[in-house]
Structures are given as C-alpha cells and as structure tokens.
Design a protein around this motif. Structure first.
Motif, PDB file in Angstrom:
ATOM      1  N   ASP A   1       0.819  -1.206   0.000  1.00  0.00           N
ATOM      2  CA  ASP A   1       0.000   0.000   0.000  1.00  0.00           C
ATOM      3  C   ASP A   1       0.854   1.258   0.000  1.00  0.00           C
ATOM      4  O   ASP A   1       0.452   2.300  -0.527  1.00  0.00           O
ATOM      5  CB  ASP A   1      -0.930   0.020   1.218  1.00  0.00           C
ATOM      6  CG  ASP A   1      -1.992  -1.064   1.166  1.00  0.00           C
ATOM      7  OD1 ASP A   1      -2.252  -1.557   0.051  1.00  0.00           O
ATOM      8  OD2 ASP A   1      -2.528  -1.426   2.230  1.00  0.00           O
ATOM      9  N   LEU A   2       2.057   1.170   0.598  1.00  0.00           N
ATOM     10  CA  LEU A   2       2.939   2.333   0.642  1.00  0.00           C
ATOM     11  C   LEU A   2       3.393   2.736  -0.752  1.00  0.00           C
ATOM     12  O   LEU A   2       3.662   3.896  -1.028  1.00  0.00           O
ATOM     13  CB  LEU A   2       4.169   2.033   1.507  1.00  0.00           C
ATOM     14  CG  LEU A   2       3.912   1.729   2.988  1.00  0.00           C
ATOM     15  CD1 LEU A   2       5.207   1.362   3.683  1.00  0.00           C
ATOM     16  CD2 LEU A   2       3.261   2.926   3.674  1.00  0.00           C
ATOM     17  N   ASP A   3       3.486   1.755  -1.641  1.00  0.00           N
ATOM     18  CA  ASP A   3       3.932   2.034  -3.007  1.00  0.00           C
ATOM     19  C   ASP A   3       2.823   2.577  -3.894  1.00  0.00           C
ATOM     20  O   ASP A   3       3.096   3.112  -4.963  1.00  0.00           O
ATOM     21  CB  ASP A   3       4.477   0.749  -3.657  1.00  0.00           C
ATOM     22  CG  ASP A   3       5.856   0.393  -3.117  1.00  0.00           C
ATOM     23  OD1 ASP A   3       6.390   1.166  -2.305  1.00  0.00           O
ATOM     24  OD2 ASP A   3       6.380  -0.652  -3.513  1.00  0.00           O
ATOM     25  N   SER A   4       1.574   2.397  -3.474  1.00  0.00           N
ATOM     26  CA  SER A   4       0.449   2.805  -4.321  1.00  0.00           C
ATOM     27  C   SER A   4       0.484   4.312  -4.560  1.00  0.00           C
ATOM     28  O   SER A   4       0.572   5.103  -3.623  1.00  0.00           O
ATOM     29  CB  SER A   4      -0.880   2.422  -3.667  1.00  0.00           C
ATOM     30  OG  SER A   4      -0.958   1.032  -3.501  1.00  0.00           O
ATOM     31  N   GLY A   5       0.426   4.690  -5.809  1.00  0.00           N
ATOM     32  CA  GLY A   5       0.400   6.101  -6.145  1.00  0.00           C
ATOM     33  C   GLY A   5       1.721   6.816  -5.975  1.00  0.00           C
ATOM     34  O   GLY A   5       1.785   8.039  -6.043  1.00  0.00           O
ATOM     35  N   ALA A   6       2.800   6.070  -5.736  1.00  0.00           N
ATOM     36  CA  ALA A   6       4.098   6.702  -5.558  1.00  0.00           C
ATOM     37  C   ALA A   6       4.546   7.377  -6.849  1.00  0.00           C
ATOM     38  O   ALA A   6       4.194   6.957  -7.941  1.00  0.00           O
ATOM     39  CB  ALA A   6       5.130   5.659  -5.130  1.00  0.00           C
TER      40      ALA A   6
END
Length: 442
Positions: free
Chosen positions: A382-387
């Motif tokens: 989830d931390l990588d989502s939209g990065a």
C-alpha cells in the motif's frame, strides 16, 4: 525405445532393428512394469525374450500407481506420468539421446475427439507431436490395424493388453463405440481424416509456438534471476492465443531460474493475460510463489520470493540476486547537515537503531511497516500505491530483529529515522540493476 510388448511398440522395435545389427547395438528396449498383475508379468517375459532374440539391450523399471494418485488424476493419467518418468530415467541410465515411442494415427484421432470434449486449444487437439526433442514418434502415419497385420504377416509375437477392452476408460469408449459409429455414418476415411486434422493442427501449433518465442524476445525488456518485465503495449495488441503462449514461456523462464518446473494451467495463463487490463499496481498471486503485477508500461512476473535472505554487514556492500547493489557508509561529524532523500535510492538512518548486521530478503505479501512520518503500520504494497517513482525490479526489504527497517526503493521505517538525538548515521544507497525498462527505473 518404449517397449510394452503390444502390437504398436513390437512393430516399431522390429522396424528399427530387424536384420540390422548396427541398429540393434544402438537400441535399448525399455519396459515399464506397472505392477498390475498377470498381464504385466507376461508382458515382461515377452519383452525380455524378444529383446534377447533381437540382440537388443533390455531394461525394465517397476512403477506402482498409488491410491492417492489414482484418486487425484485417474489411473491412466497417473500411470502415464510414472511411465514417462521411468523412461526418462532409463534413458539417462543408458545414455540414450532419444526416446522412441509407438504412438499411431489412432492415438491422434482419439486425441482430437477426447480433447475437443475437454475444451482443449490447438496444442491439445494436435495431440502427440512426431518430434518433441527427446521423444520421437515415427509411427503416427500408421494405424494400429496395419501394424497388427505387419506382425502377423511376419510371424512376430506381441501381446494384447486386456485393459484396452475396458470401456470404463475414455479412450477405449472412443475406440470401441465411437469409432465404429463414425465410420458407419461418415465412411471409412472419416476416422483417418481426424488424424490428418491433428497433423494440420500440429503444424499450426508449431507456427504459433515459434511466433510466441520470437515475440517474447521482443517484449522481454528486463530479465533477472526469478524476475522479468514484459512491455505492456505489444502484449495488449496480440490475439489472446498468442498472448497466452507468450506468457506461458515467460512463466517457464521464471521457473527455470529457480530450478523448478510446473505445468501452466490454461486458466492461470488467461488470468495472467487479463491482468493487463486492470489498473496499474494491481497484482495477483500465481502458483509456486509467483506474483504478477501490472504497471503503467508493463507486466512484472516476480518469482524471486523463494530466494534465500542475504546477510548485510554495515558499513559495506551487498549484491542481490537480481544484480542490484546496496552500500552503507558512516557519515562523519558535520556531514549530517542538510541530508535529503531525492530519488528513493538514498536513505539516511539512525545507525544504532538500524543495526550493523541485517538481512535482505524478497518482499512477501502481507509484509507491514510503520513508515517514516506515519503513526501506524501499513502494508508495504500500500505504501507504493500512487508513488511518484516507478519500481525497476523485484521488491526487497531489509529486516532487523525489530522488524522491517527499509522497503528498498520505497520507504524506511519511522523507528530508524534520523532525529536530533541520533549519534551516528548510515547513508544507505540502492543501485538498481542495469538495463532497466524505460519508465520503470527507480
């Protein structure tokens, strides 16, 4: 060669070595005893005698279909798998480069009907190929009746397997019930025409296979051990049949990198193909610990999870399985002023909190971390989502006794960030693998 003592394999053996001593010296007759009782014993005696009379090396392997295997896949399928495995082992033992089998045109005709009713594609309908590398089937243009007649005309012995009359097996029902009906209603040539159609399908199947291999090389942008990246645009543009074959080969590449093999089920391959139409960042789990993820420009097939953790002693460097590298350096006094992370490939951490010996391992689904600036744990995916950055290769994490300290190329944990109380700082640098996909560079 595979020698069961039946008419087909008996005719094949005689065709190979009859009155040819040179050929006889190069042939090994391999009999697989299926532990099925009287017939298996009698066939074993006959095959040994025929091989001896022809002065051919004889080899026998004993196999047994367990109740569990019979229940899981049926006796025929389980026995076939054991038989081929035994033939492979005998070939290796006797240093044989080729395994010859007695498949006939009837096997092709039966296969067309059988696999059509199972909803098979072109490859399945084509049935057994004449040449598949290690296996060679020279009798595909002959029918069983022709081979029986050849043996009888020459006074040559063979043995009929009584199970061939058992109509509880699908192939036998086709052979004894459906074939007579087809020939009665559509003429004697109809049965042979099914085999002819199978040969046409084999040609089409080979053309598609060759094309899939060629196209895969065009779109395989990055390949690292257990991991690869395929360009998305051309994949979407292919017809589904070609797309599925390309993905089948891509998956097999990943399995080969891990020294493992598996059969890629058609449903699995179509599920992977359909992933191309989902939103970037969507991922799915495939068999054997394979993860696939669609990005803006491509498809990642990640089978690196099975790779063992790497120990990293700081300060110093570590090389990962995909060719990427990590480096840790201690900042001298005064160098900590103005430290800044601009590209997600350089991080600064509290050396005492981070530790001097850590493990680097592939990311696993469900991994969690309280990232820098956050007040609670979240899934790393989830931390990588939209990065704003694009991932260039497999996702790696650095794990300490306290937990995950760094999702490499993404975020560090809040508990190892540099604060005003930090006494010593590690400068961590991540160098992605070279030759990364355009637009996927970290």
């Amino acid at each position: 060669m595979a020698f069961s003592g039946g008419a087909d394999s008996s005719a094949l053996l005689h065709m190979l070595v009859k009155d040819n001593q040179q050929a006889a010296e190069r042939v090994v007759a391999g009999y697989v005893h299926h532990d099925t009782g009287k017939h298996a014993d009698e066939a074993g005696e006959l095959t040994r005698k025929v091989a001896t009379d022809l002065d051919v090396v004889y080899s026998v392997a004993h196999v047994h279909v367990s109740k569990a295997d019979k229940k899981a896949s049926g006796f025929e399928a389980a026995a076939r798998a054991l038989r081929y495995d035994a033939l492979d082992k005998m070939a290796e033992e006797h240093n044989c480069g080729l395994i010859v089998t007695g498949h006939t045109a009837d096997d092709l005709a039966e296969g067309v009907l059988l696999y059509m009713m199972r909803g098979a594609g072109i490859g399945g309908l084509a049935g057994a190929r004449e040449d598949t590398g290690r296996y060679f089937r020279p009798l595909l243009k002959y029918h069983h009746e022709e081979l029986v007649q050849f043996l009888k005309n020459n006074g040559l012995a063979f043995i009929e397997d009584p199970s061939n009359q058992d109509v509880s097996y699908h192939r036998n029902r086709i052979r004894h019930r459906l074939r007579p009906l087809i020939e009665k209603e559509f003429g004697d040539s109809a049965w042979n025409n099914l085999a002819v159609s199978a040969r046409f399908l084999e040609n089409a199947d080979q053309v598609l296979d060759d094309l899939a291999e060629k196209e895969l090389q065009k779109i395989l942008t990055v390949r690292k051990p257990g991991w690869l990246f395929l360009a998305k645009a051309p994949l979407v543009g292919y017809l589904q049949e070609l797309r599925v074959r390309i993905l089948d080969r891509a998956l097999r590449m990943v399995y080969e990198d891990r020294s493992s093999a598996t059969y890629n089920n058609r449903k699995v391959l179509e599920r992977l193909a359909n992933l191309l139409y989902y939103n970037p960042g969507t991922s799915i789990e495939l068999p054997s610990d394979i993860t696939a993820q669609v990005t803006d420009t491509g498809l990642i097939v990640d089978g690196i999870a099975a790779i063992a953790p790497v120990s990293w002693n700081l300060p110093g460097s570590a090389i990962l399985a995909d060719g990427s590298a990590l480096d840790a350096r201690r900042l001298e006094n005064g160098q900590e002023n103005g430290i800044k992370n601009s590209d997600r490939c350089v991080e600064y951490v509290d050396a005492e909190a981070f530790g001097a010996t850590v493990k680097i391992r592939p990311w696993r689904r469900g991994d969690r971390m309280q990232a820098f600036g956050m007040d609670h744990e979240r899934k790393i995916s989830d931390l990588d989502s939209g990065a704003s950055y694009k991932r260039a290769g497999p996702r790696w994490v650095v794990e300490t006794e306290r937990g995950i300290a760094w999702s490499i190329g993404s975020r560090i944990a809040d508990w190892c960030r540099v604060t005003e109380n930090t006494r010593q700082i590690w400068r961590l640098t991540y160098q992605p693998s070279r030759n990364l996909a355009d637009g996927e560079q970290g």
